[in-house]
Design a protein around this motif. Structure first.
Motif, PDB file in Angstrom:
ATOM      1  N   ASP A   1       1.022  -1.135   0.115  1.00 36.24           N
ATOM      2  CA  ASP A   1      -0.061  -0.019  -0.017  1.00 36.24           C
ATOM      3  C   ASP A   1       0.888   1.199  -0.032  1.00 36.24           C
ATOM      4  N   GLU A   2       2.235   1.182  -0.363  1.00 34.17           N
ATOM      5  CA  GLU A   2       2.987   2.316  -0.549  1.00 34.17           C
ATOM      6  C   GLU A   2       2.619   2.784  -1.784  1.00 34.17           C
ATOM      7  N   ILE A   3       2.203   2.012  -2.694  1.00 39.85           N
ATOM      8  CA  ILE A   3       1.742   2.329  -4.178  1.00 39.85           C
ATOM      9  C   ILE A   3       0.379   2.877  -3.970  1.00 39.85           C
ATOM     10  N   PRO A   4       0.395   4.365  -4.308  1.00 45.08           N
ATOM     11  CA  PRO A   4      -0.886   4.988  -4.256  1.00 45.08           C
ATOM     12  C   PRO A   4      -2.325   4.248  -4.737  1.00 45.08           C
ATOM     13  N   LYS A   5      -3.298   4.365  -4.445  1.00 43.88           N
ATOM     14  CA  LYS A   5      -4.495   3.481  -4.486  1.00 43.88           C
ATOM     15  C   LYS A   5      -5.116   3.490  -6.013  1.00 43.88           C
TER      16      LYS A   5
ATOM     17  N   GLN B 215      -2.666   1.608  -8.318  1.00 39.53           N
ATOM     18  CA  GLN B 215      -2.918   0.367  -8.290  1.00 39.53           C
ATOM     19  C   GLN B 215      -3.981  -0.273  -9.172  1.00 39.53           C
ATOM     20  N   ILE B 216      -5.224   0.591  -8.933  1.00 41.14           N
ATOM     21  CA  ILE B 216      -6.304   0.520  -9.971  1.00 41.14           C
ATOM     22  C   ILE B 216      -6.178   0.631 -11.427  1.00 41.14           C
ATOM     23  N   PHE B 217      -5.304   1.814 -11.452  1.00 42.22           N
ATOM     24  CA  PHE B 217      -5.101   2.073 -13.120  1.00 42.22           C
ATOM     25  C   PHE B 217      -4.181   1.006 -13.633  1.00 42.22           C
ATOM     26  N   GLN B 218      -3.276   0.420 -12.906  1.00 41.92           N
ATOM     27  CA  GLN B 218      -2.157  -0.517 -13.558  1.00 41.92           C
ATOM     28  C   GLN B 218      -3.061  -1.890 -13.851  1.00 41.92           C
ATOM     29  N   ILE B 219      -4.055  -1.904 -13.143  1.00 36.84           N
ATOM     30  CA  ILE B 219      -4.598  -3.327 -13.389  1.00 36.84           C
ATOM     31  C   ILE B 219      -5.588  -3.246 -14.644  1.00 36.84           C
ATOM     32  N   ILE B 220      -6.074  -1.902 -14.975  1.00 34.33           N
ATOM     33  CA  ILE B 220      -6.864  -1.698 -15.899  1.00 34.33           C
ATOM     34  C   ILE B 220      -5.885  -1.570 -17.199  1.00 34.33           C
ATOM     35  N   ASP B 221      -4.827  -0.988 -16.942  1.00 36.81           N
ATOM     36  CA  ASP B 221      -3.944  -0.951 -18.104  1.00 36.81           C
ATOM     37  C   ASP B 221      -3.178  -2.224 -18.551  1.00 36.81           C
ATOM     38  N   ILE B 222      -3.183  -3.019 -17.880  1.00 32.71           N
ATOM     39  CA  ILE B 222      -2.628  -4.295 -18.080  1.00 32.71           C
ATOM     40  C   ILE B 222      -3.617  -5.379 -18.920  1.00 32.71           C
TER      41      ILE B 222
ATOM     42  N   ARG C 274       2.416 -14.391  -7.808  1.00 27.98           N
ATOM     43  CA  ARG C 274       3.883 -14.107  -7.806  1.00 27.98           C
ATOM     44  C   ARG C 274       4.263 -12.750  -7.144  1.00 27.98           C
ATOM     45  N   GLY C 275       3.320 -12.107  -6.865  1.00 24.05           N
ATOM     46  CA  GLY C 275       3.177 -10.855  -5.910  1.00 24.05           C
ATOM     47  C   GLY C 275       3.578  -9.627  -6.615  1.00 24.05           C
ATOM     48  N   TRP C 276       2.908  -9.565  -7.979  1.00 20.11           N
ATOM     49  CA  TRP C 276       2.899  -8.465  -8.552  1.00 20.11           C
ATOM     50  C   TRP C 276       1.557  -7.350  -8.538  1.00 20.11           C
ATOM     51  N   ARG C 277       0.663  -8.230  -8.049  1.00 19.72           N
ATOM     52  CA  ARG C 277      -0.538  -7.312  -7.813  1.00 19.72           C
ATOM     53  C   ARG C 277      -1.047  -7.548  -6.502  1.00 19.72           C
ATOM     54  N   ASN C 278      -2.012  -6.343  -5.997  1.00 16.42           N
ATOM     55  CA  ASN C 278      -2.749  -6.507  -4.989  1.00 16.42           C
ATOM     56  C   ASN C 278      -3.846  -7.550  -4.970  1.00 16.42           C
ATOM     57  N   PRO C 279      -3.853  -8.577  -4.151  1.00 15.95           N
ATOM     58  CA  PRO C 279      -4.592  -9.763  -4.102  1.00 15.95           C
ATOM     59  C   PRO C 279      -6.142  -9.355  -4.080  1.00 15.95           C
ATOM     60  N   GLU C 280      -6.378  -8.518  -3.051  1.00 16.57           N
ATOM     61  CA  GLU C 280      -7.821  -8.109  -2.753  1.00 16.57           C
ATOM     62  C   GLU C 280      -8.496  -7.478  -4.141  1.00 16.57           C
ATOM     63  N   LEU C 281      -7.565  -6.269  -4.580  1.00 14.55           N
ATOM     64  CA  LEU C 281      -7.891  -5.452  -5.666  1.00 14.55           C
ATOM     65  C   LEU C 281      -8.194  -6.323  -6.932  1.00 14.55           C
ATOM     66  N   MET C 282      -7.338  -7.308  -6.985  1.00 19.62           N
ATOM     67  CA  MET C 282      -7.362  -8.259  -8.448  1.00 19.62           C
ATOM     68  C   MET C 282      -8.625  -8.983  -8.377  1.00 19.62           C
ATOM     69  N   LYS C 283      -9.106  -9.425  -7.081  1.00 18.80           N
ATOM     70  CA  LYS C 283     -10.413 -10.348  -6.879  1.00 18.80           C
ATOM     71  C   LYS C 283     -11.538  -9.467  -7.466  1.00 18.80           C
ATOM     72  N   LYS C 284     -11.746  -8.112  -6.714  1.00 19.29           N
ATOM     73  CA  LYS C 284     -12.299  -7.217  -7.128  1.00 19.29           C
ATOM     74  C   LYS C 284     -12.527  -7.078  -8.733  1.00 19.29           C
ATOM     75  N   PHE C 285     -11.469  -6.880  -9.249  1.00 18.87           N
ATOM     76  CA  PHE C 285     -11.492  -6.549 -10.690  1.00 18.87           C
ATOM     77  C   PHE C 285     -11.991  -7.774 -11.473  1.00 18.87           C
ATOM     78  N   ALA C 286     -11.825  -8.913 -11.090  1.00 21.74           N
ATOM     79  CA  ALA C 286     -12.140 -10.105 -11.764  1.00 21.74           C
ATOM     80  C   ALA C 286     -13.589 -10.124 -11.791  1.00 21.74           C
ATOM     81  N   ASP C 287     -13.985  -9.965 -10.641  1.00 23.80           N
ATOM     82  CA  ASP C 287     -15.647 -10.076 -10.538  1.00 23.80           C
ATOM     83  C   ASP C 287     -16.152  -8.917 -11.391  1.00 23.80           C
TER      84      ASP C 287
END
Length: 413
Positions: free
Chosen positions: A343-347, A350-357, A386-399
């Motif tokens: 969570d040192e990475i701004p929220k 984190q959100i935008f990175q998942i969208i971008d990828i 592998r530790g690259w993404r926020n697990p909780e946020l990734m689950k929300k994005f998949a849903d």
């Protein structure tokens, strides 16, 4: 008809309208009555401020208009000696809209004495027409007018992308609470009550004109940034409409997460501006088809820092800067440029990175085919393990993606 004003020394053009003879009854056909009326509508003026010769000229000017027949003034420009700061030599233009000639002329006289350029309209329809080709810096707008009232005029101004930044001051009666509430609803910027106090009128007009010009500067700077970002995207034909897709996906996912309006806006702006720093990357590296060398990769990574420097001066892009700088960080600290962890990475980054990828994976590129939605989510979930993404946020994005893909109404909004 072209008339010469004794008051302003400027050329005036009578273009349309109805009978202006009511002006004679309200302002008077002699200089003494003209002086009396001007003093009545200029509360707080010192005898030094309200010069007799200018008031006499107003009266003479009124008589000329009364003699002009059955044509009323819809568009008239005036210039007077500057009594205030004229904004670095660029004289602000004020549109006065009032179907009552006497009230309109009072506003015109006071503003012209302050050094503003004045345009007049005697109806809502005339005002809309004048705004389209005159681009005033401020509009002084009467509420009660026939056919199109002040509320409708203001609403049209504020809903138009080209005119929304023009400040609107409503003219109301002293205790007209209903008009003030309705004015706020349609986007009015300020209110003035009759009779006018010259000092208050001058102060409010000057403040709003300055604010309007500051907003225009910001608006122009933002458009320049977006143009640069679009130009960068067009340099790489492989990305297609990548930015536009990120904007739409960012809005939809932001609403799904119940982010604030400003956070959703920043996500959407991030779609345009996240790679703006690539303007500083040589084409030989940016457009290279093969694998980058270690030195070339170091250069490519600089785009996030260059982008931050480009957007830093604009206050309106402060919420986007964390996205620009940090959208290549990783949850385990292996990303760049700062190696932030968790969570040192701004929220929003984190959100935008998942969208971008996700968009990169589901888009076709020269070196890969477009993944299906499920293939992309599977790849991203593996990277999360592998530790690259926020697990909780990734689950929300998949849903979110699964519900988004299965609901056409959500995708179209």
């Amino acid at each position: 008809m072209v008339l010469k004003s004794n008051y302003t020394g400027s050329t005036e053009r009578v273009t349309s309208g109805s009978n202006p003879s009511e002006t004679i009854n309200d302002i008077g056909s002699n200089k003494a009555l003209g002086l009396q009326k001007a003093q009545t509508y200029s509360l707080g003026l010192s005898k030094q401020d309200l010069m007799v010769e200018k008031v006499e000229a107003i009266s003479s000017w009124t008589n000329q208009k009364a003699d002009s027949g059955h044509e009323s003034l819809v568009s008239r420009k005036q210039h007077a000696e500057s009594q205030v700061d004229i904004f670095d030599g660029d004289t602000p233009k004020i549109l006065v809209v009032d179907d009552h000639a006497a009230s309109r002329m009072t506003s015109v006289a006071l503003l012209a004495m302050e050094g503003y350029e004045i345009i007049e309209a005697d109806s809502g329809f005339s005002a809309i027409e004048l705004i389209a080709h005159s681009s005033p810096d401020l509009i002084l707008l009467d509420v009660m007018m026939p056919e199109m009232d002040g509320f409708e005029v203001c609403q049209r101004i504020k809903q138009n992308e080209q005119t929304r930044l023009i400040p609107v001051i409503f003219i109301t009666a002293l205790n007209d609470r209903h008009s003030r509430i309705r004015g706020i609803e349609v986007g009015a910027d300020d209110f003035l009550t009759k009779p006018f106090d010259r000092l208050e009128l001058a102060a409010r007009v000057k403040s709003l004109v300055r604010q309007k010009r500051l907003n225009e500067d910001l608006d122009h700077a933002e458009k320049v940034l977006f143009s640069i970002a679009r130009a960068i995207e067009s340099r790489d034909p492989n990305t297609g409409d990548h930015c536009e897709r990120l904007i739409q996906l960012g809005k939809a996912f932001g609403e799904y997460l119940k982010l604030s309006r400003n956070e959703i806006r920043d996500l959407m702006w991030g779609g345009n501006l996240h790679d703006i720093g690539k303007v500083g990357i040589p084409d030989a590296i940016l457009l290279k088809q093969g694998k980058l060398t270690d030195e070339e990769w170091k250069t490519m990574r600089l785009h996030v820092l260059i982008g931050e420097q480009i957007c830093q001066p604009l206050r309106s892009t402060r919420g986007v800067i964390p996205i620009i700088r940090h959208h290549h960080e990783r949850w385990d600290g292996s990303g760049y440029p700062d190696g932030l962890k968790g969570d040192e990475i701004p929220k929003l980054a984190q959100i935008f990175q998942i969208i971008d990828i996700y968009d990169a994976l589901t888009s076709e590129r020269p070196y890969k085919k477009a993944y299906t939605s499920e293939e992309a989510l599977s790849t991203m979930e593996e990277e999360t393990k592998r530790g690259w993404r926020n697990p909780e946020l990734m689950k929300k994005f998949a849903d979110f993606i699964r519900s988004w893909q299965s609901n056409p109404e959500i995708k179209s909004n």
